[in-house]
Design an enzyme around this catalytic site. Structure first.
Site, short mmCIF file in Angstrom:
data_model
loop_
_atom_site.label_atom_id
_atom_site.label_comp_id
_atom_site.label_asym_id
_atom_site.label_seq_id
_atom_site.Cartn_x
_atom_site.Cartn_y
_atom_site.Cartn_z
N SER A 81 0.84 -1.21 0.00
CA SER A 81 0.00 0.00 0.00
C SER A 81 0.87 1.25 0.00
O SER A 81 1.91 1.29 0.66
CB SER A 81 -0.89 0.00 1.25
OG SER A 81 -1.52 1.25 1.40
N LYS A 114 -6.84 -1.09 -10.30
CA LYS A 114 -7.43 -1.94 -9.25
C LYS A 114 -8.74 -1.30 -8.80
O LYS A 114 -8.74 -0.16 -8.32
CB LYS A 114 -6.45 -2.04 -8.07
CG LYS A 114 -7.02 -2.72 -6.84
CD LYS A 114 -5.94 -2.86 -5.77
CE LYS A 114 -6.45 -3.54 -4.51
NZ LYS A 114 -7.32 -2.69 -3.68
C1 LIG Z 1 -7.51 -2.88 6.37
C2 LIG Z 1 -7.48 -2.77 4.87
C3 LIG Z 1 -6.69 -1.81 4.28
C4 LIG Z 1 -6.68 -1.68 2.90
N1 LIG Z 1 -5.84 -0.78 2.33
C5 LIG Z 1 -5.82 -0.65 1.00
C6 LIG Z 1 -4.93 0.28 0.38
O1 LIG Z 1 -4.18 0.97 1.04
N2 LIG Z 1 -5.00 0.38 -0.97
C7 LIG Z 1 -5.85 -0.37 -1.73
O2 LIG Z 1 -5.88 -0.24 -2.95
N3 LIG Z 1 -6.65 -1.30 -1.17
C8 LIG Z 1 -6.64 -1.44 0.16
N4 LIG Z 1 -7.45 -2.39 0.72
C9 LIG Z 1 -8.24 -3.29 -0.15
C10 LIG Z 1 -7.44 -4.56 -0.50
O3 LIG Z 1 -6.37 -4.28 -1.36
C11 LIG Z 1 -8.32 -5.61 -1.19
O4 LIG Z 1 -8.94 -5.03 -2.30
C12 LIG Z 1 -9.37 -6.23 -0.27
O5 LIG Z 1 -8.90 -6.32 1.04
C13 LIG Z 1 -9.77 -7.60 -0.78
O6 LIG Z 1 -10.79 -8.14 -0.01
P1 LIG Z 1 -10.58 -9.19 1.20
O7 LIG Z 1 -10.05 -8.40 2.35
O8 LIG Z 1 -11.97 -9.68 1.44
O9 LIG Z 1 -9.64 -10.26 0.74
C14 LIG Z 1 -7.49 -2.52 2.10
C15 LIG Z 1 -8.28 -3.51 2.70
C16 LIG Z 1 -8.28 -3.64 4.08
C17 LIG Z 1 -9.12 -4.72 4.68
#
Ligand SMILES: Cc1cc2nc3c(=O)[nH]c(=O)nc-3n(C[C@H](O)[C@H](O)[C@H](O)COP(=O)(O)O)c2cc1C
Ligand SMILES: CC(C)CC(=O)C(=O)O
Length: 402
Positions: free
Chosen positions: A116, A266
């Site tokens: 991230s 994404k």
């Molecule tokens: C706590 C947390 C922080 C996240 N931070 C980011 C981020 O900084 N950038 C981003 O593109 N996606 C972020 N995401 C989304 C994840 O990249 C991803 O799309 C998502 O977690 C997938 O779903 P899952 O948690 O059910 O596997 C975050 C998700 C969570 C749970």
């Protein structure tokens, strides 16, 4: 009961569900709520996982599955399984080793890591810990281009293979627990990729990058002139960028990344946007709804996947994330046409459970389940997984071939 058996299983934790439960008991409330919740009622978080239950596997037999290869090509490497670690912000909240633990676990497992922009470890330190294992930098493209330009240049220099531009955050979703808990990053952590900007400070940037939610995340009101965020780089002021658009930003990003780094988007959820992504020459797509943290009520990603796959016609790779918790989920996503999947929260749970070892456990559980599923379904190579191996069950129990 011994904690390990002769197969080196962690007997206290044999599934991702168990990992989630252990992590929930370990994490403090602020962190647990921040990691686990979704936007609004959280229905999309649940639907992302539930969508997998609509499909069943059609196994084939008598096929000699004594040699199974779960690996796939990605970024010029072989990824040991068709699964990567999605970028999630601020991993030091889960464990003091944070992103370094994740990077080391990914390196040992031969699995790509998404980092991230809002990590608590710098991209250079993560690259060093990865020792050549490929990484992708997730990018929140700021309105203030100079910060993003610097970050991209640093990622290139550190050997990152790709930039994943997050496109589902024109505004930040409303996460009610985060608001209620007044969630912020504890004082001893840093949003490590922007500490230079903080030091350089332009008068308004004397405070260190903070994580406090502010109302400016919602963008400007109608009739008000929009003022790009200034001051400290916070995720609530800078991650959301309502000005992002195909014409202005994708070409710019491709130019900045040059031939050294691929550019992916994404957060695609429709055939229309998938076609635009192809038209604008991106290198790949991740079908994602940000783990249900942005637009609650959006389609589950597994439900959005088929229209994207159909639109893209294999011109570029299509990946998917959201709700993947079992090897059979990975198999189903691939059977519906995804080339690869990413997991977010399970890795955070692994980190909270046992740091690097916990992430290794998470990846091992899923790798074992993927191999087992392939063997029991009668498939030896990932590229042979197709919709012939699935049926869809509707609400009345009707089973349909795809
Ligand atoms: C706590 C947390 C922080 C996240 N931070 C980011 C981020 O900084 N950038 C981003 O593109 N996606 C972020 N995401 C989304 C994840 O990249 C991803 O799309 C998502 O977690 C997938 O779903 P899952 O948690 O059910 O596997 C975050 C998700 C969570 C749970
Ligand atoms: C820096 C953030 C906006 C992290 C994020 O994407 C999230 O919390 O879902």
């Amino acid at each position: 009961m011994p904690a390990k058996n002769s197969n080196n299983h962690d007997l206290n934790c044999l599934t991702i569900e168990e990992l989630e439960r252990h992590a929930a008991n370990i994490m403090d409330k602020q962190t647990r709520d921040y990691y686990n919740e979704g936007a609004d009622s959280g229905s999309t978080v649940k639907e992302n996982s539930d969508a997998f239950k609509k499909y069943r596997i059609r196994p084939r037999v008598l096929r000699d599955v004594s040699k199974i290869d779960t690996s796939v090509p990605l970024f010029g490497h072989r990824n040991s399984i068709p699964l990567g670690v999605a970028p999630t912000a601020m991993q030091c909240l889960a464990h003091e080793d944070g992103e370094l633990a994740t990077a080391r676990a990914c390196r040992n497992a031969g699995v790509v890591m998404g980092l991230s922009s809002f990590a608590t470890t710098s991209l250079e330190d993560v690259a060093a810990a990865s020792e050549g294992n490929p990484n992708a930098l997730q990018l929140y493209l700021f309105e203030e281009r100079s910060h993003s330009r610097k970050l991209i240049a640093r990622a290139k220099k550190a050997g990152f293979k790709a930039v994943f531009l997050t496109v589902d955050t024109p505004m930040l979703g409303r996460r009610n627990l985060e608001i209620r808990n007044q969630f912020k990053l504890p004082g001893h952590f840093r949003i490590a990729n922007f500490t230079e900007e903080e030091k350089e400070g332009n008068g308004e940037q004397k405070q260190r990058p903070s994580m406090q939610r502010t109302e400016s995340a919602a963008g400007s009101m109608e009739g008000e002139e929009r003022v790009p965020p200034s001051g400290p780089i916070t995720f609530h002021t800078h991650a959301a960028n309502p000005t992002l658009c195909w014409e202005k930003d994708i070409d710019w990003l491709k130019q900045e990344c040059g031939p050294e780094m691929e550019v992916w988007v994404k957060g695609i959820a429709t055939a229309e946007d998938a076609l635009l992504a192809v038209h604008h020459g991106v290198d790949g797509i991740v079908v994602s709804n940000h783990g249900g943290r942005q637009l609650n009520g959006a389609m589950a990603t597994l439900d959005a996947l088929p229209e994207v796959v159909e639109a893209v016609q294999k011109k570029i790779p299509v990946h998917v994330d959201g709700g993947i918790r079992h090897g059979t989920d990975v198999f189903k996503a691939l059977a519906l046409g995804a080339d690869f999947v990413w997991i977010g929260r399970p890795v955070l749970w692994g980190l909270a459970y046992k740091g690097q070892q916990g992430v290794e456990l998470c990846l091992r559980l899923l790798a074992d389940e993927i191999r087992l599923c392939m063997g029991l379904a009668g498939v030896c190579k990932v590229e042979d997984i197709s919709k012939d191996y699935l049926v869809k069950i509707d609400k009345s129990g009707f089973v349909a071939r795809l």
